[in-house]
Design a protein around this motif. Structure first.
Motif, PDB file in Angstrom:
ATOM      1  N   UNK A   4       0.876  -1.172   0.000  1.00  0.00           N
ATOM      2  CA  UNK A   4       0.000   0.000   0.000  1.00  0.00           C
ATOM      3  C   UNK A   4       0.911   1.220   0.000  1.00  0.00           C
ATOM      4  N   UNK A   5       0.900   1.966  -1.093  1.00  0.00           N
ATOM      5  CA  UNK A   5       1.793   3.119  -1.250  1.00  0.00           C
ATOM      6  C   UNK A   5       0.960   4.385  -1.165  1.00  0.00           C
ATOM      7  N   UNK A   6       1.349   5.287  -0.266  1.00  0.00           N
ATOM      8  CA  UNK A   6       0.579   6.507  -0.019  1.00  0.00           C
ATOM      9  C   UNK A   6       1.150   7.670  -0.827  1.00  0.00           C
ATOM     10  N   UNK A   7       0.328   8.209  -1.707  1.00  0.00           N
ATOM     11  CA  UNK A   7       0.751   9.316  -2.573  1.00  0.00           C
ATOM     12  C   UNK A   7      -0.306  10.400  -2.639  1.00  0.00           C
ATOM     13  N   UNK A   8      -1.007  10.615  -1.526  1.00  0.00           N
ATOM     14  CA  UNK A   8      -2.104  11.571  -1.557  1.00  0.00           C
ATOM     15  C   UNK A   8      -1.872  12.846  -0.779  1.00  0.00           C
ATOM     16  N   UNK A   9      -0.687  13.017  -0.179  1.00  0.00           N
ATOM     17  CA  UNK A   9      -0.430  14.196   0.640  1.00  0.00           C
ATOM     18  C   UNK A   9      -0.336  15.474  -0.173  1.00  0.00           C
ATOM     19  N   UNK A 102       2.845  -4.384   3.106  1.00  0.00           N
ATOM     20  CA  UNK A 102       3.790  -3.351   3.504  1.00  0.00           C
ATOM     21  C   UNK A 102       3.186  -2.007   3.119  1.00  0.00           C
ATOM     22  N   UNK A 103       3.180  -1.071   4.050  1.00  0.00           N
ATOM     23  CA  UNK A 103       2.719   0.292   3.759  1.00  0.00           C
ATOM     24  C   UNK A 103       3.947   1.181   3.596  1.00  0.00           C
ATOM     25  N   UNK A 104       4.014   1.865   2.464  1.00  0.00           N
ATOM     26  CA  UNK A 104       5.204   2.643   2.098  1.00  0.00           C
ATOM     27  C   UNK A 104       4.759   4.070   1.783  1.00  0.00           C
ATOM     28  N   UNK A 105       5.333   5.036   2.467  1.00  0.00           N
ATOM     29  CA  UNK A 105       5.010   6.434   2.187  1.00  0.00           C
ATOM     30  C   UNK A 105       5.756   6.878   0.939  1.00  0.00           C
ATOM     31  N   UNK A 106       4.996   7.381  -0.044  1.00  0.00           N
ATOM     32  CA  UNK A 106       5.554   7.628  -1.362  1.00  0.00           C
ATOM     33  C   UNK A 106       6.586   8.726  -1.441  1.00  0.00           C
ATOM     34  N   UNK A 107       6.724   9.547  -0.391  1.00  0.00           N
ATOM     35  CA  UNK A 107       7.739  10.602  -0.420  1.00  0.00           C
ATOM     36  C   UNK A 107       8.929  10.261   0.463  1.00  0.00           C
ATOM     37  N   UNK A 108       9.043   9.001   0.888  1.00  0.00           N
ATOM     38  CA  UNK A 108      10.179   8.573   1.707  1.00  0.00           C
ATOM     39  C   UNK A 108      11.238   7.910   0.839  1.00  0.00           C
ATOM     40  N   UNK A 109      12.459   7.979   1.301  1.00  0.00           N
ATOM     41  CA  UNK A 109      13.589   7.435   0.545  1.00  0.00           C
ATOM     42  C   UNK A 109      14.464   6.628   1.491  1.00  0.00           C
ATOM     43  N   UNK A 110      14.665   5.349   1.159  1.00  0.00           N
ATOM     44  CA  UNK A 110      15.490   4.466   1.977  1.00  0.00           C
ATOM     45  C   UNK A 110      16.567   3.845   1.094  1.00  0.00           C
ATOM     46  N   UNK A 111      17.826   4.110   1.421  1.00  0.00           N
ATOM     47  CA  UNK A 111      18.921   3.510   0.667  1.00  0.00           C
ATOM     48  C   UNK A 111      18.999   2.020   1.009  1.00  0.00           C
ATOM     49  N   UNK A 112      19.135   1.200  -0.014  1.00  0.00           N
ATOM     50  CA  UNK A 112      19.259  -0.235   0.213  1.00  0.00           C
ATOM     51  C   UNK A 112      17.968  -0.995   0.072  1.00  0.00           C
TER      52      UNK A 112
END
Length: 354
Positions: A4-9, A102-112
């Motif tokens: 579930x990817x959040x891209x509504x902010x 998995x819920x993933x916030x669309x404006x987050x960035x995780x290396x790896x």
């Protein structure tokens, strides 16, 4: 397992850029932040993705499509207003069914990426697993309190007096147990259904909520400073590739010049990415700079900056630490009278050297 990817902010901290563009589509190293997350999900072996969208739904649909270019099957889930992370889970109930996700916030960035985390969750399958990282000012985040053996014992959303410096990273892993939790909570003082409250409900009812403290790089790309920092981090790993034209120019280090771009009588010091159709002439472009497609950089200096597509910078001396939006024009002002002429949108920030 689904995602579930959040891209509504709304992206208020990135205004005025986000007045006309989705914050998740602002590029770092000439690729939208959202795309890095979708690629991480695909790399973890997840193919079914529910993409929660709001006011910028049309733009995100155009950019992401059906997900096939990422190896994903995308289902769009409209959210009328951004009413909290737990609200996104609530409205996605039918799509998620009884699957883990998995819920993933669309404006987050995780290396790896998240492959290792997903594998660990699949193997142990707690009711919920959260990611934590140490931050200098936890008051701006959801904060976790850990017990003496490292177990999660409490969670708070943006507390005035944080009980730890461990902030929740924008990736969460859940079993269907979370659905009862998001139905049980009420809106916070912000009028939102907080995921921290849902997690606390799970804890209060005896559910197994585990945590992983990540040591790698993570950023919430919610403001200009963070966008520039993520851009720098991504460019650290760029490999030299010059597919465009370089005429009477000096190209130093890890520089990407895309096919169709031209660099004329200029000096480029990497790491730098120059997009297709862009022309850089009689200029200097310094480290940690991304210039998107179809831009014009002429008789100027540019460093540690992001320039979005179809923009021009002409004869303005040195620019650094800047984020320049799409179709922007930066030019010199007449020498007389000695005055600055500005046309600025709401929430703009300008620094003028006097």
């Amino acid at each position: 397992m689904k995602a579930l990817v959040l891209s509504g902010g709304a992206g208020t901290r990135l205004r005025p850029i986000t007045h006309t563009s989705a914050k998740q589509l602002v590029p770092v190293a000439n690729k939208a932040v959202l795309f890095y997350g979708l690629e991480s999900i695909a790399a973890a072996g997840i193919t079914d993705v529910g993409l929660v969208v709001g006011d910028t739904a049309e733009e995100i649909r155009e950019a992401v499509g059906d997900g096939s270019k990422f190896g994903l099957d995308i289902t769009y889930i409209p959210q009328e207003r951004p009413l909290g992370l737990a609200h996104a889970v609530l409205i996605a109930r039918e799509y998620l069914g009884d699957d883990d996700f998995v819920m993933y916030l669309g404006d987050n960035f995780i290396v790896g990426g998240i492959t290792g985390l997903v594998e660990e969750f699949r193997a142990t399958r707690p009711d919920a697993q959260i990611l934590l990282t140490r931050v200098s000012d936890p008051r701006a985040f959801g904060v976790a309190e850990l017990g003496p053996t490292g177990q999660v014992i409490g969670l708070e959303e943006k507390p005035e007096r944080p009980k730890s410096d461990l902030a929740l990273v924008g990736v969460y892993l859940f079993t269907p147990a979370v659905h009862e939790a998001v139905r049980a909570i009420t809106p916070s003082w912000r009028g939102e259904l907080e995921i921290t409250h849902a997690l606390q409900h799970l804890l209060d009812t005896g559910a197994d909520v585990r945590c992983t403290v990540i040591k790698g790089y993570w950023k919430d790309t919610g403001n200009v400073g963070d966008m520039l920092e993520v851009n720098r981090t991504v460019l650290e790993d760029v490999e030299r590739r010059v597919d465009g034209e370089t005429d009477a120019s000096e190209i130093i280090g890890r520089v990407v010049v895309e096919e169709g771009a031209r660099v004329v009588r200029s000096r480029i010091v990497g790491p730098v990415v120059i997009g297709a159709g862009t022309v850089v002439s009689d200029s200097y472009v310094g480290p940690f700079t991304s210039i998107a497609e179809n831009c014009r950089i002429q008789e100027s200096e540019l460093e540690f900056s992001i320039v979005l597509r179809d923009s021009s910078i002409d004869g303005v001396g040195r620019i650094e630490n800047s984020l320049i939006g799409r179709h922007a024009q930066v030019t010199t002002a007449p020498s007389v009278p000695s005055a600055h002429r500005l046309v600025l949108g709401d929430h703009s920030k300008v620094q003028i050297h006097t």
